[in-house]
Design an enzyme around this catalytic site. Structure first.
Site, mmCIF file in Angstrom:
data_model
loop_
_atom_site.group_PDB
_atom_site.id
_atom_site.type_symbol
_atom_site.label_atom_id
_atom_site.label_comp_id
_atom_site.label_asym_id
_atom_site.label_seq_id
_atom_site.Cartn_x
_atom_site.Cartn_y
_atom_site.Cartn_z
ATOM 1 C CG HIS A 1 9.646 -31.375 0.793
ATOM 2 N ND1 HIS A 1 9.756 -30.613 1.943
ATOM 3 C CD2 HIS A 1 8.818 -32.412 1.114
ATOM 4 C CE1 HIS A 1 9.033 -31.168 2.907
ATOM 5 N NE2 HIS A 1 8.446 -32.246 2.425
ATOM 6 C CG HIS B 1 8.109 -30.981 6.948
ATOM 7 N ND1 HIS B 1 7.071 -31.244 6.087
ATOM 8 C CD2 HIS B 1 7.878 -29.739 7.450
ATOM 9 C CE1 HIS B 1 6.237 -30.209 6.071
ATOM 10 N NE2 HIS B 1 6.704 -29.281 6.899
ATOM 11 C CE1 TYR C 1 10.789 -36.927 4.913
ATOM 12 C CE2 TYR C 1 9.563 -34.874 4.815
ATOM 13 C CZ TYR C 1 9.614 -36.223 5.105
ATOM 14 O OH TYR C 1 8.503 -36.874 5.592
#
Length: 380
Positions: A184, A187, A189
């Protein structure tokens, strides 16, 4: 990907089946069709342990035609990685046992599954679970939109520890039967915090120009690549937008985007999951290609597009309890047919209706349901 996409009519059953039913290779994995389930946080795993309900939730979608399940974000084994004790973790004996059952259930239903490995970085606030004493850490200790640090800028030891946590999670994923991993990097993060100039103010080799800001993520990808089998797929998810900063951009031009993606591809990323809020919008002036389209053009790697698929409304409104009407997918099929990108990840439409993929593949468009955020609370 024009304005007419909002009012396109349902495609024929034969065309949808023909385009979406084609298998696709992601390194050594063959996915049976072009439909993926987008990762969506649900907080249904008390103690970070995915139970039988989680296994059943994913298996239902796989059994109804989803080719690739990308799990909800799951925390790697670093104490600063998360902010909830109900979001699943990808470390610990009980947690991994639960995930092994989920992978088995998806495989029994005919699907493929990868965990999304996650560290939230400076999104975390001090005192939050599952490890209340863990500090918030990031490239510069900056939260999105902040001008002064509220957390700790990561040291080299911190960077090494996070890389080790991702590596251990990826190795565990392969060991317990998953088909690959998704890292990931989107977004706002942790990995994205390094990629974006708004949160990366470092003056060492991990900060500066776009290539330098990519160094940490590329090192992490390379470490995972070295630790797992050569044929084990690594998907890297990234985005331009961030939480609460929807107009943020990693790259203003295709050239800038290439400078970010090329090191990740060279380090061992096999595919890219390009997260947008509306898949039909062009990414740069002068071209109809969306972010996934540009990603494939620049890297040559398989790409997954995502963003309000099947629905005419931004997914962020769902967090406010707002619904969304149905939207045709002719434009999506057109782009897949032109091989602008290779797969499509479906979020809210598939969350609400586990049978969405089977209905699309069979041409049962009259059975599709608009998104109802209120009714969704009773669904699994």
């Amino acid at each position: 990907m024009t304005a007419s996409a909002h009012t396109s009519t349902s495609p024929s059953a034969s065309r949808a089946a023909e385009i979406l039913s084609r298998p696709i290779a992601l390194n050594g994995l063959t996915v049976p069709n072009r439909i993926a389930m987008a990762p969506m946080t649900r907080q249904f795993s008390p103690g970070g342990i995915p139970g039988e309900n989680v296994a059943s939730y994913y298996a239902r979608r796989a059994g109804a035609g989803v080719g690739l399940i990308v799990t909800e974000g799951t925390y790697v084994g670093h104490e600063s990685a998360g902010q909830s004790d109900r979001i699943p973790r990808f470390h610990g004996e009980e947690q991994l046992a639960g995930w092994a059952k989920a992978a088995d259930a998806v495989h029994a239903a005919g699907g493929r599954i990868v965990p999304q490995l996650w560290h939230i970085g400076m999104v975390r606030e001090q005192g939050q679970p599952p490890y209340a004493d863990a500090p918030a850490v990031g490239p510069s200790g900056l939260r999105i939109g902040a001008t002064e640090p509220t957390g700790r800028a990561m040291t080299q030891d911190d960077l090494d520890d996070v890389i080790d946590a991702f590596v251990e999670a990826a190795v565990a994923a392969e060991r317990i039967g998953f088909d690959g991993v998704e890292l990931h990097g989107a977004h706002g993060y942790l990995l994205d915090q390094f990629l974006w100039a708004g949160t990366n103010r470092r003056t060492d080799s991990y900060g500066g120009d776009p290539v330098a800001r990519t160094k940490f993520a590329a090192e992490l990808v390379g470490a995972v690549r070295e630790a797992v089998s050569p044929e084990f797929p690594i998907i890297f998810r990234y985005s331009q937008w961030k939480q609460d900063v929807y107009k943020a951009r990693l790259a203003e031009t295709p050239e800038e985007l290439e400078s970010i993606l090329a090191p990740l591809a060279a380090a061992g990323a096999d595919a890219f999951h390009a997260s947008t809020r509306r898949y039909w919008l062009p990414e740069f002036d002068g071209s109809d290609l969306n972010l996934a389209g540009w990603t494939k053009k620049l890297t040559g790697k398989p790409t997954i597009t995502v963003g309000s698929v099947g629905l005419d409304g931004d997914f962020l409104k769902g967090f406010k309890g707002e619904g969304a009407p149905l939207k045709g997918i002719d434009d999506l099929l057109d782009a897949l047919e032109r091989e602008e990108y290779d797969m499509v990840a479906v979020g809210r439409a598939l969350l609400q209706d586990p049978q969405w993929a089977s209905k699309i593949l069979a041409g049962r468009f009259d059975e599709l349901k608009p998104y109802d955020a209120v009714a969704l609370k009773t669904l699994s």
